[in-house]
Design an enzyme around this catalytic site. Structure first.
Site, mmCIF file in Angstrom:
data_model
loop_
_atom_site.group_PDB
_atom_site.id
_atom_site.type_symbol
_atom_site.label_atom_id
_atom_site.label_comp_id
_atom_site.label_asym_id
_atom_site.label_seq_id
_atom_site.Cartn_x
_atom_site.Cartn_y
_atom_site.Cartn_z
ATOM 1 N N LYS A 1 5.718 3.002 -9.935
ATOM 2 C CA LYS A 1 4.982 4.341 -10.074
ATOM 3 C C LYS A 1 6.207 5.196 -10.449
ATOM 4 O O LYS A 1 7.114 5.355 -9.682
ATOM 5 C CB LYS A 1 4.330 4.598 -8.891
ATOM 6 C CG LYS A 1 3.564 6.165 -8.699
ATOM 7 C CD LYS A 1 2.837 6.480 -9.737
ATOM 8 C CE LYS A 1 1.662 5.449 -9.741
ATOM 9 N NZ LYS A 1 0.392 5.911 -10.625
ATOM 10 N N HIS B 1 -7.302 -0.774 -11.813
ATOM 11 C CA HIS B 1 -6.391 0.395 -11.097
ATOM 12 C C HIS B 1 -6.779 0.437 -9.517
ATOM 13 O O HIS B 1 -7.656 -0.100 -9.002
ATOM 14 C CB HIS B 1 -7.120 1.740 -11.572
ATOM 15 C CG HIS B 1 -6.642 2.858 -10.738
ATOM 16 N ND1 HIS B 1 -7.691 3.571 -9.794
ATOM 17 C CD2 HIS B 1 -5.501 3.621 -10.668
ATOM 18 C CE1 HIS B 1 -7.025 4.380 -9.187
ATOM 19 N NE2 HIS B 1 -5.792 4.685 -9.730
#
Ligand code: GKR
Ligand code: MG
Length: 447
Positions: free
Chosen positions: A209, A342
């Protein structure tokens, strides 16, 4: 099989202080457990995003659910659509955050995935559909993946999901948790986090991330991962729209040959398409993946027309459920688009729903994301505790429904945690302002 009750239980679970372009994770993440009870006393359950807005949405559809046959899902979807269409043109629940004023950007750029106004009806239907399929599975003795057409795989691969993070293990007050994952603000710390996560779960692909540090530092972190893990481990980075088109092309070029895909480098379909053109012009064929610019079936035609993403990262929680997920798989197969999943912070029930969907989706072309390693056994609400991830994969359950039962005591503890924690919606920007920088606000693109 008549549904006679809809039981909704908000829960909170400890969440470590993870960083992203949205800000900082609060000490608790919120989820909602939705249960449908049949007239013969069977129960089906689903997990969905948490907080007050979701509770309001579910309360609004109670009348459309009670008395309905659990098999009657196509009409349930239409009725759920009608409930929200009658309330507001966007189906927005009261209190749904608005897009940044004057941003001129599509609202999903600023709203967290799974919390967009436009997907409210699909989000509610998805929770009801998963619970109904669990119920039907329990009644018929068949796993949910069988109800979706049967399995094409017996184990579903997931990837390690690395985050830059501050010190701490989440939780608050007497419930503050031990830090299991050290603070990470450098490439070295990210490499150590990858090692720890791979050692614990056996993941075979890795996502970082991004959107937290200046892009060159994040490039360095990806290159350090490549150096440590070798060429055989697929790597991805996802800054959630934190980069301009130019920066995205620069990062994509610097990481050419290193990334399996580049995820949502810049906001919006037009921005992603410009990145794609720039990368191709530079001879870089790394596919772009999206769960920010592309969040629903309505986004697919413009995405295809502009070649804005070559991989969709779907999420049954807001794409409209498990059957919508298998339909999306077929659509992606038709158009030669890759497909992965996701994830937001979640518990085992959501993980199992993802696993059944993945089992029944032939065209799932990438290991899926999961936040599950960031959550703790103490917060799990399933009988038997956490769902095992072994060798980076979850075995597709053979038992009826989703293959799990709710642990009533653990669920009650989760509800008590929700009551005490005081958080009623996810607001990573507020946490950032409280703990890092009082003036912080989300800016996309930032670099
Ligand atoms: O948990 O901070 C986070 C993630 O950024 C999450 O909110 C995103 O929904 O995991 C997500 C993503 O892939 O964009
Ligand atoms: Mg993403």
């Amino acid at each position: 099989m008549k549904i006679v009750d809809l039981i909704v239980t908000p829960v909170a679970m400890a969440d470590p202080p993870l960083l992203s372009s949205y800000g900082l994770h609060a000490p608790y993440a919120l989820r909602t457990v939705v249960e449908l009870v049949s007239e013969d006393g069977l129960r089906g359950a689903a997990e969905t995003p948490g907080g007050e807005a979701m509770l309001g949405l579910l309360a609004a559809v109670r009348g459309a659910v009670l008395g309905r046959d659990a098999y009657d899902l196509a009409r349930l979807r239409l009725d759920v659509d009608r409930v929200f269409a009658a309330d507001s043109p966007t189906g927005a629940p009261p209190g749904t955050p608005e897009p940044a004023p004057g941003s001129g950007l599509p609202q999903q750029t600023h709203i967290l995935p799974g919390e967009g106004q436009d997907d409210a009806a699909l989000r509610v239907f998805a929770a009801l559909e998963v619970a109904a399929l669990d119920l039907v599975g329990k009644a018929t003795g068949r796993p949910v993946c069988d109800l979706l057409g049967g399995r094409v795989r017996d184990a579903v691969p997931f990837g390690a999901y690395l985050f830059f993070k501050r010190a701490g293990g989440g939780g608050a007050g007497a419930d503050v948790r031990e830090e299991r994952w050290p603070a990470a603000a450098t490439p070295e710390a990210i490499v150590a986090q990858a090692r720890q996560m791979i050692d614990a779960y056996g993941f075979e692909s890795v996502k970082l991330k991004g959107g937290v540090l200046p892009p060159d530092e994040e490039i360095a972190a990806v290159l350090a991962l490549r150096e440590e893990l070798g060429p055989g481990v697929p790597l991805r980075i996802d800054p959630n729209g934190a980069w301009t088109v130019e920066t995205s092309i620069r990062v994509g070029t610097a990481l050419a040959g290193t990334l399996e895909y580049l995820e949502d480098p810049t906001p919006g379909v037009a921005g992603m398409a410009a990145v794609r053109r720039g990368l191709l012009a530079a001879g870089v064929e790394t596919p772009l993946a999206s769960n920010n610019a592309v969040t629903s079936f309505a986004d697919v035609p413009p995405m295809l027309a502009a070649d804005a993403a070559q991989v969709i990262l779907a999420d049954h929680h807001y794409w409209g459920g498990l059957r919508a997920g298998t339909h999306l798989g077929r659509l992606c197969e038709t158009f030669g688009v890759g497909l992965g999943m996701h994830s937001n912070s979640h518990l085992g029930l959501s993980l199992l729903a993802m696993v059944h969907l993945a089992a029944a989706t032939p065209h799932l072309t990438y290991a899926s994301d999961t936040h599950y390693p960031w959550q703790e056994a103490a917060d799990e609400i399933l009988v038997g505790g956490r769902v095992p991830i072994v060798g980076g994969a979850v075995t597709v359950p053979a038992g009826p429904g989703l293959g799990a039962e709710l642990d009533r005591d653990a669920l009650a503890r989760g509800a008590e945690r929700y009551a005490k924690a005081g958080y009623r919606r996810r607001d990573d920007a507020a946490e950032m302002r409280a703990h890092v920088d009082p003036a912080w606000k989300r800016v996309v693109p930032r670099w």
